[in-house]
Design a protein around this motif. Structure first.
Motif, PDB file in Angstrom:
ATOM      1  N   LYS A 146     -12.304 -18.291  58.361  1.00  0.00           N
ATOM      2  CA  LYS A 146     -12.177 -18.199  59.809  1.00  0.00           C
ATOM      3  C   LYS A 146     -11.240 -19.272  60.343  1.00  0.00           C
ATOM      4  O   LYS A 146     -11.208 -20.386  59.852  1.00  0.00           O
ATOM      5  CB  LYS A 146     -13.559 -18.346  60.468  1.00  0.00           C
ATOM      6  N   VAL A 147     -10.464 -18.890  61.340  1.00  0.00           N
ATOM      7  CA  VAL A 147      -9.604 -19.835  62.037  1.00  0.00           C
ATOM      8  C   VAL A 147     -10.184 -20.064  63.421  1.00  0.00           C
ATOM      9  O   VAL A 147     -10.280 -19.148  64.237  1.00  0.00           O
ATOM     10  CB  VAL A 147      -8.163 -19.287  62.159  1.00  0.00           C
ATOM     11  N   ASP A 148     -10.617 -21.289  63.696  1.00  0.00           N
ATOM     12  CA  ASP A 148     -11.208 -21.628  64.992  1.00  0.00           C
ATOM     13  C   ASP A 148     -10.100 -22.061  65.938  1.00  0.00           C
ATOM     14  O   ASP A 148      -9.533 -23.135  65.812  1.00  0.00           O
ATOM     15  CB  ASP A 148     -12.231 -22.755  64.817  1.00  0.00           C
ATOM     16  N   GLU A 149      -9.764 -21.182  66.906  1.00  0.00           N
ATOM     17  CA  GLU A 149      -8.687 -21.473  67.840  1.00  0.00           C
ATOM     18  C   GLU A 149      -9.206 -22.210  69.076  1.00  0.00           C
ATOM     19  O   GLU A 149      -8.415 -22.613  69.924  1.00  0.00           O
ATOM     20  CB  GLU A 149      -7.995 -20.191  68.277  1.00  0.00           C
ATOM     21  N   ARG A 150     -10.509 -22.405  69.183  1.00  0.00           N
ATOM     22  CA  ARG A 150     -11.053 -22.966  70.426  1.00  0.00           C
ATOM     23  C   ARG A 150     -11.003 -24.478  70.440  1.00  0.00           C
ATOM     24  O   ARG A 150     -10.866 -25.099  71.491  1.00  0.00           O
ATOM     25  CB  ARG A 150     -12.501 -22.508  70.591  1.00  0.00           C
ATOM     26  N   ARG A 151     -11.114 -25.105  69.273  1.00  0.00           N
ATOM     27  CA  ARG A 151     -11.125 -26.564  69.233  1.00  0.00           C
ATOM     28  C   ARG A 151      -9.711 -27.100  69.391  1.00  0.00           C
ATOM     29  O   ARG A 151      -8.745 -26.516  68.914  1.00  0.00           O
ATOM     30  CB  ARG A 151     -11.707 -27.045  67.895  1.00  0.00           C
ATOM     31  N   ARG A 152      -9.585 -28.207  70.070  1.00  0.00           N
ATOM     32  CA  ARG A 152      -8.281 -28.835  70.266  1.00  0.00           C
ATOM     33  C   ARG A 152      -8.111 -30.005  69.304  1.00  0.00           C
ATOM     34  O   ARG A 152      -9.036 -30.748  69.043  1.00  0.00           O
ATOM     35  CB  ARG A 152      -8.133 -29.355  71.704  1.00  0.00           C
ATOM     36  N   ALA A 153      -6.878 -30.146  68.828  1.00  0.00           N
ATOM     37  CA  ALA A 153      -6.588 -31.307  67.984  1.00  0.00           C
ATOM     38  C   ALA A 153      -6.505 -32.548  68.845  1.00  0.00           C
ATOM     39  O   ALA A 153      -6.146 -32.491  70.016  1.00  0.00           O
ATOM     40  CB  ALA A 153      -5.259 -31.093  67.253  1.00  0.00           C
ATOM     41  N   LYS A 154      -6.859 -33.683  68.256  1.00  0.00           N
ATOM     42  CA  LYS A 154      -6.748 -34.939  68.990  1.00  0.00           C
ATOM     43  C   LYS A 154      -5.278 -35.280  69.204  1.00  0.00           C
ATOM     44  O   LYS A 154      -4.425 -34.913  68.400  1.00  0.00           O
ATOM     45  CB  LYS A 154      -7.436 -36.051  68.206  1.00  0.00           C
ATOM     46  N   PRO A 196      -3.055 -19.430  64.566  1.00  0.00           N
ATOM     47  CA  PRO A 196      -2.553 -19.539  65.934  1.00  0.00           C
ATOM     48  C   PRO A 196      -1.031 -19.656  65.938  1.00  0.00           C
ATOM     49  O   PRO A 196      -0.427 -20.217  65.023  1.00  0.00           O
ATOM     50  CB  PRO A 196      -3.204 -20.822  66.456  1.00  0.00           C
ATOM     51  N   ALA A 197      -0.408 -19.127  66.980  1.00  0.00           N
ATOM     52  CA  ALA A 197       1.053 -19.125  67.058  1.00  0.00           C
ATOM     53  C   ALA A 197       1.641 -20.534  67.006  1.00  0.00           C
ATOM     54  O   ALA A 197       2.761 -20.734  66.543  1.00  0.00           O
ATOM     55  CB  ALA A 197       1.499 -18.415  68.334  1.00  0.00           C
ATOM     56  N   ASN A 198       0.873 -21.509  67.496  1.00  0.00           N
ATOM     57  CA  ASN A 198       1.394 -22.884  67.522  1.00  0.00           C
ATOM     58  C   ASN A 198       0.983 -23.695  66.285  1.00  0.00           C
ATOM     59  O   ASN A 198       1.223 -24.902  66.236  1.00  0.00           O
ATOM     60  CB  ASN A 198       0.915 -23.607  68.779  1.00  0.00           C
ATOM     61  N   ALA A 199       0.404 -23.014  65.292  1.00  0.00           N
ATOM     62  CA  ALA A 199      -0.068 -23.719  64.098  1.00  0.00           C
ATOM     63  C   ALA A 199       1.007 -23.720  63.012  1.00  0.00           C
ATOM     64  O   ALA A 199       0.725 -23.477  61.835  1.00  0.00           O
ATOM     65  CB  ALA A 199      -1.357 -23.091  63.589  1.00  0.00           C
ATOM     66  N   THR A 200       2.242 -24.013  63.393  1.00  0.00           N
ATOM     67  CA  THR A 200       3.325 -23.955  62.407  1.00  0.00           C
ATOM     68  C   THR A 200       3.182 -25.031  61.335  1.00  0.00           C
ATOM     69  O   THR A 200       3.490 -24.790  60.165  1.00  0.00           O
ATOM     70  CB  THR A 200       4.685 -24.082  63.104  1.00  0.00           C
ATOM     71  N   ALA A 201       2.721 -26.221  61.712  1.00  0.00           N
ATOM     72  CA  ALA A 201       2.554 -27.287  60.726  1.00  0.00           C
ATOM     73  C   ALA A 201       1.550 -26.872  59.659  1.00  0.00           C
ATOM     74  O   ALA A 201       1.742 -27.130  58.456  1.00  0.00           O
ATOM     75  CB  ALA A 201       2.111 -28.573  61.405  1.00  0.00           C
TER      76      ALA A 201
END
Length: 466
Positions: A4-12, A103-108
């Protein structure tokens, strides 16, 4: 296994403190710096459309690459070439293990996964090392730290399932971006396009142009003589400078397709020929070997210096000029002009798998326009009745057949000078109905895939009208 990919949590937020230097253990684990560099450079190719050759240049490349020792640089280069050559296959195997897309912004995160999966699937690196370093890498980056468990799960699942899944995934996947595949299909048809893409997965052989005795040099270098006269070696026994004949200047490395345009002039002995966009000098050397007097022009001082060094090793000399071709004014007209024009390099994907990911259709259109202007300028440099050979290493007709048709249409200054069958040994299979030259990686079947194919090239011969 589905992760599962949790898109709800934000990275610090990323810390403003400078990163700690690499060290043994922890985030400085042996090999981690190389994997970080590989992911960084993969991002530069995919996200910023940057050339891999430029990024991995030993003198002027990316700082993160140049900070590595030579052994790690070689590893990074191997990882990147592999990750790009099999990008869609790797992506499909990763996607099969996710409950939902990244997520689209998870390029790293995507680049970390691709770097590790390339090692697991295609390189001789222990699976456990590839996985552990990827997890450590993910934990060390605030953008990906929360996904370290996903990285571990996805990569371990790929390692467990690779023997069963990889062959089927390769068979059902074409490793190219959609725009590139679609243009190949439009130009060559689905069957030939598929053969070209299949050849892109196979490491290219090394071709040599020899001054004399191709059969003898084929034996010494452990290769074969191609129908076109080049010597081909599937895998080198040593680095190029250490091979027999290098120090003596008996040959130079040049793809078999790249060696063809200069031969379209016919007998050039005694002629004064200008080689435009001449560096690194393979075609200049061919013309000199054939007895021509050559003026070599390039707009890059560094590349021109490299050309001079290459010619010196071969025992040749040419007049070299650093100039913008669009502004260059010759003191006298030349007997012939060779224009190997800047292009998208889509014919060299087998050697440079970053090309379809770093280039765009817009790049091709811009380069085709530049080629048209360069050709118009080149015509003005040759005497009436003199020959012009135009060439480039693109597979796209917009930079070849279509550009030539547009340039000839209604022109009163140039005419097509069709190459006739039988005129140049070994090239009849590559001649178009218009008498131009077109090669693709799907051509030149030598019985074994690793010895077959050649770069995609287009070349046309024209004549200036009086």
């Amino acid at each position: 296994m589905v992760v599962k990919v949790d898109e709800r949590r934000r990275a610090k937020p990323k810390s403003s403190r400078p990163a700690a230097p690499e060290r043994e253990g922890g985030n400085g684990a042996p090999g981690l710096a190389a994997r970080k560099a590989a992911a960084k450079l993969l991002a530069a190719v995919i996200d910023a459309h940057t050339s891999l050759d430029g990024l991995t240049d030993h003198d002027h490349g990316h700082p993160q690459f140049r900070a590595l020792d030579m052994r790690d640089r070689a590893l990074v280069r191997a990882i990147l070439v592999t990750a790009l050559r099999y990008r869609r296959t790797i992506a499909n195997l990763i996607a099969a293990r996710l409950e939902r897309p990244l997520p689209a912004n998870a390029t790293a995160l995507s680049h970390i996964l691709h770097v590790a999966a390339a090692q697991i699937l295609f390189l001789d690196i222990p699976d456990s090392a590839a996985v552990d370093l990827a997890v450590t890498h993910a934990k060390s980056d605030p953008r990906t730290a929360r996904f370290s468990g996903l990285v571990n799960g996805v990569l371990r699942s790929i390692a467990r399932g690779k023997e069963a899944e990889l062959p089927a995934t390769l068979a059902s996947t074409q490793d190219a971006p959609d725009w590139f595949r679609d243009r190949l299909v439009a130009a060559y048809g689905a069957e030939t396009a598929t053969r070209i893409l299949d050849m892109h997965r196979i490491e290219a052989p090394v071709d040599f142009t020899v001054k004399s005795d191709p059969e003898g040099w084929a034996e010494k270098l452990g290769g074969i003589v191609l129908p076109t006269g080049s010597v081909r070696v599937g895998r080198l026994a040593a680095d190029v400078p250490d091979l027999p004949g290098f120090a003596e200047g008996e040959w130079w490395v040049q793809d078999a397709a790249a060696a063809l345009p200069a031969r379209l002039f016919g007998d050039v002995a005694g002629q004064h020929i200008v080689d435009l966009c001449a560096a690194p000098g393979g075609k200049t050397a061919q013309l000199l070997l054939a007895g021509a007097r050559v003026t070599a022009i390039d707009n890059s001082k560094n590349r021109l210096a490299r050309l001079e060094q290459n010619l010196a090793r071969l025992g040749y000399s040419a007049r070299t000029v650093h100039a913008d071709i669009l502004k260059f004014e010759p003191e006298e007209l030349f007997d012939a002009v060779l224009l190997d024009a800047p292009c998208s390099s889509t014919g060299t994907v087998r050697r440079h798998p970053d090309v379809p990911w770093a280039k765009t259709p817009e790049d091709i259109a811009k380069l085709a326009d530049l080629q048209t202007r360069l050709l118009a300028r080149a015509v003005l440099m040759v005497k009436p009745g003199g020959r012009i050979v135009f060439s480039n290493c693109s597979l796209d007709p917009l930079e070849g057949e279509a550009m030539l048709t547009a340039s000839l249409s209604g022109s009163t200054s140039i005419a097509n000078d069709a190459v006739q069958p039988g005129e140049v040994p070994g090239i009849d299979a590559f001649l178009t109905p218009q008498g131009a030259l077109r090669t693709t990686p799907a051509d030149l079947d030598m019985g074994k895939p690793e010895l077959s194919g050649l770069d995609g090239f287009f070349a046309a011969r024209l004549r200036r009208l009086a």
